[in-house]
Design a protein around this motif. Structure first.
Motif, PDB file in Angstrom:
ATOM      1  N   LEU A 320       7.910  51.112  -7.574  1.00 29.54           N
ATOM      2  CA  LEU A 320       7.341  52.059  -8.087  1.00 29.54           C
ATOM      3  C   LEU A 320       7.862  53.449  -7.700  1.00 29.54           C
ATOM      4  CD1 LEU A 320       5.339  52.866 -10.402  1.00 29.54           C
ATOM      5  CD2 LEU A 320       3.366  52.911  -8.449  1.00 29.54           C
ATOM      6  N   ALA A 321       8.110  53.557  -6.375  1.00 30.65           N
ATOM      7  CA  ALA A 321       8.571  54.990  -5.785  1.00 30.65           C
ATOM      8  C   ALA A 321       9.893  55.198  -6.461  1.00 30.65           C
ATOM      9  CB  ALA A 321       8.696  55.033  -4.046  1.00 30.65           C
ATOM     10  N   ASP A 322      10.859  53.955  -6.591  1.00 33.49           N
ATOM     11  CA  ASP A 322      12.156  54.174  -7.096  1.00 33.49           C
ATOM     12  C   ASP A 322      12.067  54.512  -8.653  1.00 33.49           C
ATOM     13  OD1 ASP A 322      13.469  53.449  -4.617  1.00 33.49           O
ATOM     14  OD2 ASP A 322      13.701  51.458  -5.158  1.00 33.49           O
ATOM     15  N   LEU A 323      11.384  53.813  -9.159  1.00 37.97           N
ATOM     16  CA  LEU A 323      10.961  54.112 -10.805  1.00 37.97           C
ATOM     17  C   LEU A 323      10.584  55.599 -11.098  1.00 37.97           C
ATOM     18  CD1 LEU A 323      11.266  52.736 -13.523  1.00 37.97           C
ATOM     19  CD2 LEU A 323       8.833  51.910 -13.280  1.00 37.97           C
ATOM     20  N   ARG A 324       9.429  56.008 -10.355  1.00 35.80           N
ATOM     21  CA  ARG A 324       8.698  57.295 -10.570  1.00 35.80           C
ATOM     22  C   ARG A 324       8.374  57.798  -9.611  1.00 35.80           C
ATOM     23  NH1 ARG A 324       4.596  57.427 -15.823  1.00 35.80           N
ATOM     24  NH2 ARG A 324       6.712  57.094 -16.616  1.00 35.80           N
ATOM     25  N   PRO A 325       9.359  58.338  -8.652  1.00 37.42           N
ATOM     26  CA  PRO A 325       8.989  59.007  -7.502  1.00 37.42           C
ATOM     27  C   PRO A 325       8.200  60.205  -7.675  1.00 37.42           C
ATOM     28  CG  PRO A 325      11.396  59.626  -7.953  1.00 37.42           C
ATOM     29  CD  PRO A 325      10.698  58.696  -9.049  1.00 37.42           C
ATOM     30  N   SER A 326       7.211  60.167  -6.826  1.00 35.23           N
ATOM     31  CA  SER A 326       6.082  61.356  -6.577  1.00 35.23           C
ATOM     32  C   SER A 326       5.475  61.408  -5.129  1.00 35.23           C
ATOM     33  CB  SER A 326       5.075  61.420  -7.645  1.00 35.23           C
ATOM     34  OG  SER A 326       4.105  60.328  -7.405  1.00 35.23           O
ATOM     35  N   PRO A 327       4.917  62.561  -4.898  1.00 40.09           N
ATOM     36  CA  PRO A 327       4.237  62.583  -3.322  1.00 40.09           C
ATOM     37  C   PRO A 327       3.197  61.564  -3.243  1.00 40.09           C
ATOM     38  CG  PRO A 327       4.896  64.772  -4.173  1.00 40.09           C
ATOM     39  CD  PRO A 327       5.148  63.826  -5.511  1.00 40.09           C
ATOM     40  N   VAL A 328       2.354  61.514  -4.456  1.00 42.62           N
ATOM     41  CA  VAL A 328       1.164  60.568  -4.226  1.00 42.62           C
ATOM     42  C   VAL A 328       1.546  59.259  -4.295  1.00 42.62           C
ATOM     43  CG1 VAL A 328      -0.814  59.701  -5.634  1.00 42.62           C
ATOM     44  CG2 VAL A 328      -0.456  62.031  -5.370  1.00 42.62           C
ATOM     45  N   ILE A 329       2.675  58.791  -4.888  1.00 41.65           N
ATOM     46  CA  ILE A 329       3.198  57.255  -4.700  1.00 41.65           C
ATOM     47  C   ILE A 329       3.600  57.373  -3.320  1.00 41.65           C
ATOM     48  CG2 ILE A 329       5.022  55.859  -5.573  1.00 41.65           C
ATOM     49  CD1 ILE A 329       4.364  56.908  -8.418  1.00 41.65           C
ATOM     50  N   ALA A 330       4.180  58.181  -2.902  1.00 41.34           N
ATOM     51  CA  ALA A 330       4.879  57.935  -1.563  1.00 41.34           C
ATOM     52  C   ALA A 330       3.993  57.872  -0.638  1.00 41.34           C
ATOM     53  CB  ALA A 330       5.866  59.060  -1.365  1.00 41.34           C
ATOM     54  N   LEU A 331       2.699  58.549  -0.725  1.00 36.12           N
ATOM     55  CA  LEU A 331       1.536  58.511   0.113  1.00 36.12           C
ATOM     56  C   LEU A 331       1.049  57.036   0.138  1.00 36.12           C
ATOM     57  CD1 LEU A 331      -0.470  59.788   2.028  1.00 36.12           C
ATOM     58  CD2 LEU A 331      -1.722  60.486  -0.055  1.00 36.12           C
ATOM     59  N   ASN A 332       0.822  56.504  -1.136  1.00 31.82           N
ATOM     60  CA  ASN A 332       0.205  55.246  -1.261  1.00 31.82           C
ATOM     61  C   ASN A 332       1.066  54.315  -0.770  1.00 31.82           C
ATOM     62  OD1 ASN A 332      -2.167  56.165  -2.446  1.00 31.82           O
ATOM     63  ND2 ASN A 332      -1.236  56.044  -4.554  1.00 31.82           N
ATOM     64  N   ARG A 333       2.377  54.430  -0.673  1.00 34.43           N
ATOM     65  CA  ARG A 333       3.656  53.501  -0.137  1.00 34.43           C
ATOM     66  C   ARG A 333       3.394  53.457   1.346  1.00 34.43           C
ATOM     67  NH1 ARG A 333       9.376  54.778   0.918  1.00 34.43           N
ATOM     68  NH2 ARG A 333      10.439  52.440   1.183  1.00 34.43           N
ATOM     69  N   ALA A 334       3.022  54.647   2.034  1.00 41.22           N
ATOM     70  CA  ALA A 334       2.819  54.564   3.410  1.00 41.22           C
ATOM     71  C   ALA A 334       1.594  53.751   3.819  1.00 41.22           C
ATOM     72  CB  ALA A 334       2.745  56.176   3.902  1.00 41.22           C
ATOM     73  N   VAL A 335       0.686  54.051   2.869  1.00 37.38           N
ATOM     74  CA  VAL A 335      -0.590  53.197   3.276  1.00 37.38           C
ATOM     75  C   VAL A 335      -0.372  51.801   3.192  1.00 37.38           C
ATOM     76  CG1 VAL A 335      -2.904  52.551   2.358  1.00 37.38           C
ATOM     77  CG2 VAL A 335      -2.149  54.990   2.300  1.00 37.38           C
ATOM     78  N   ALA A 336       0.288  51.517   1.989  1.00 36.56           N
ATOM     79  CA  ALA A 336       0.683  49.746   1.831  1.00 36.56           C
ATOM     80  C   ALA A 336       1.430  49.377   3.007  1.00 36.56           C
ATOM     81  CB  ALA A 336       1.213  49.556   0.640  1.00 36.56           C
ATOM     82  N   HIS A 337       2.568  50.202   3.341  1.00 34.28           N
ATOM     83  CA  HIS A 337       3.334  49.601   4.565  1.00 34.28           C
ATOM     84  C   HIS A 337       2.726  49.506   5.790  1.00 34.28           C
ATOM     85  CE1 HIS A 337       7.555  49.268   3.032  1.00 34.28           C
ATOM     86  NE2 HIS A 337       7.035  49.849   1.977  1.00 34.28           N
ATOM     87  N   GLY A 338       1.491  50.653   5.941  1.00 36.93           N
ATOM     88  CA  GLY A 338       1.072  50.656   7.242  1.00 36.93           C
ATOM     89  C   GLY A 338       0.003  49.347   7.291  1.00 36.93           C
ATOM     90  N   TYR A 339      -0.437  48.821   6.072  1.00 38.86           N
ATOM     91  CA  TYR A 339      -1.339  47.539   6.198  1.00 38.86           C
ATOM     92  C   TYR A 339      -0.586  46.409   6.392  1.00 38.86           C
ATOM     93  CZ  TYR A 339      -5.757  49.946   5.648  1.00 38.86           C
ATOM     94  OH  TYR A 339      -7.018  50.585   6.072  1.00 38.86           O
TER      95      TYR A 339
END
Length: 411
Positions: A320-339
């Motif tokens: 999703l970050a590659d397809l439609r990068p945005s600060p909020v998606i980057a934030l959610n990506r950090a959460v997902a990788h953290g878990y």
């Protein structure tokens, strides 16, 4: 044939049920024939008023939708006749008379086209986003202007003026009352879906108005039924259903907001989840709503928070970050990788997401940092970060939840 005369409450319930399908169909058809948005909406609304007056005495007709269309059509003819409008419009309206004794007609191409025209016109990019939302609620959903004003926190007179300006803009700009085709459909459809998802999120946020989410789900179902071959439409429907399935479990008995891992999953709406899984099974392309729906499906189908498939969610956020990068998606990506891979991995991605400045002043970014720091074991620092986030957040429910989390860590 009619059912026995119902009580006033039963008649109101029958009229409301019939209007769910009939109202947008009537409005869409009358707009196509007359070209007059206000007339179409007024006549459709008046047909419901007449139903409430007559059905308690006369009974509910066998074909309620056809009855409503007949009343609306007759009212439109009366108005146009008094205004001495050209004969062609009167002729076309006369052909719309359905026989209320006949079964409800199948949704044929004419009906589909009319309703799609209405949705695409209300969501035209030439209109401001607030106008698109209001016009969709009023014209497609049949929500009364006073209720829309309340939902959007403005006076009824202000909302009336906004709707009038939107209709005038459609006329003056020559916005075509049609469904785009070919490349134009590919270009316009995301804007329509964005309006629907905006409606949904306005109802889903902590202090949101649930009616928005309910109408968005209904509209997503309608659009999916009218455009069954559009993968992103099915994906949006699935996404809304998965998220909406948690609506009754998001607060405790005292009304406090509960995070996903603390919700009682037995209170999740399993029928909505099942409907979402059917919808997502028809998704054949990797659009932005498709990836978000797959992420939501991982949460919806996990038997417990500990059994959530975080690696799959992390990979979906990567895509999703590659397809439609945005600060909020980057934030959610950090959460997902953290878990998925540990809090240290999440903090690395959080720092990267913040580097561009797009998350400056965004309290949920601080809350994410607090959660990751807490999971690393630094409870005092995490408690301070949760309080920092709570001081900046606008939602009362979210502020209370963040302060509760800070208090837990400080004990």
């Amino acid at each position: 044939m009619r059912t026995p005369a119902p009580s006033g409450a039963a008649a109101a319930e029958a009229a409301a049920a019939a209007s769910v399908e009939a109202y947008p169909r009537i409005v869409a058809t009358l707009i196509r024939v007359t070209g007059d948005w206000a007339l179409a909406e007024d006549c459709a609304q008046e047909s419901l008023t007449v139903a409430l007056e007559r059905w308690p005495t006369d009974g509910v007709p066998a074909n309620p939708g056809g009855w409503l269309m007949t009343v609306a059509r007759n009212r439109a003819i009366d108005v146009l006749r008094r205004a001495t409008v050209e004969r062609r419009k009167l002729h076309d309206l006369a052909l719309l008379t359905p026989d209320e004794a006949q079964p409800e007609p199948e949704v044929g191409q004419d009906v589909v086209d009319d309703r799609l025209r209405l949705i695409f016109t209300c969501c035209h990019p030439a209109l401001a986003i607030e106008a698109r939302v209001a016009l969709t609620l009023r014209t497609v959903c049949g929500v009364p202007t006073a209720d829309i004003a309340r939902l959007l926190l403005v006076s009824e007179s202000t909302m009336t003026r906004r709707l009038t300006r939107a209709r005038t803009r459609i006329a003056q700009a020559g916005i075509p009352y049609r469904v785009p085709s070919g490349p134009a459909l590919t270009e316009r459809l995301p804007g329509v879906l964005a309006v629907l998802y905006l409606l949904f999120t306005r109802g889903y946020v902590a202090d949101g108005e649930p009616a928005f989410a309910d109408e968005a789900v209904r509209l997503a179902r309608l659009l999916d039924r009218l455009m069954p071959d559009q993968s992103e439409v099915a994906a949006l429907l699935a996404l809304c259903l998965f998220q909406h399935s948690r609506r009754d479990a998001r607060r405790d008995a005292a009304g406090n907001l509960l995070t996903l891992e603390r919700q009682d999953r037995d209170r999740w709406d399993r029928a909505a989840i099942a409907e979402g899984l059917v919808a997502i099974d028809r998704v054949r392309h990797d659009g932005p709503y498709a990836w978000q729906a797959r992420i939501a499906a991982c949460h919806a189908t996990a038997a417990s928070a500990d059994e959530t498939d975080w690696p799959t969610i992390a990979r979906a956020y990567d895509a999703l970050a590659d397809l439609r990068p945005s600060p909020v998606i980057a934030l959610n990506r950090a959460v997902a990788h953290g878990y998925a891979y540990g809090p240290a991995a999440g903090l690395v991605l959080l720092d990267a997401a913040r580097a561009g400045g797009g998350l400056d002043g965004y309290p949920l970014a601080v809350a994410v940092q607090a959660d990751l720091v807490a999971r690393q074991g630094d409870r005092p620092r995490a408690a301070g970060l949760f309080r920092e986030a709570a001081a900046a957040v606008g939602s009362t429910a979210e502020r209370r939840a963040l302060l509760d989390r800070a208090d837990e860590l400080a004990r």
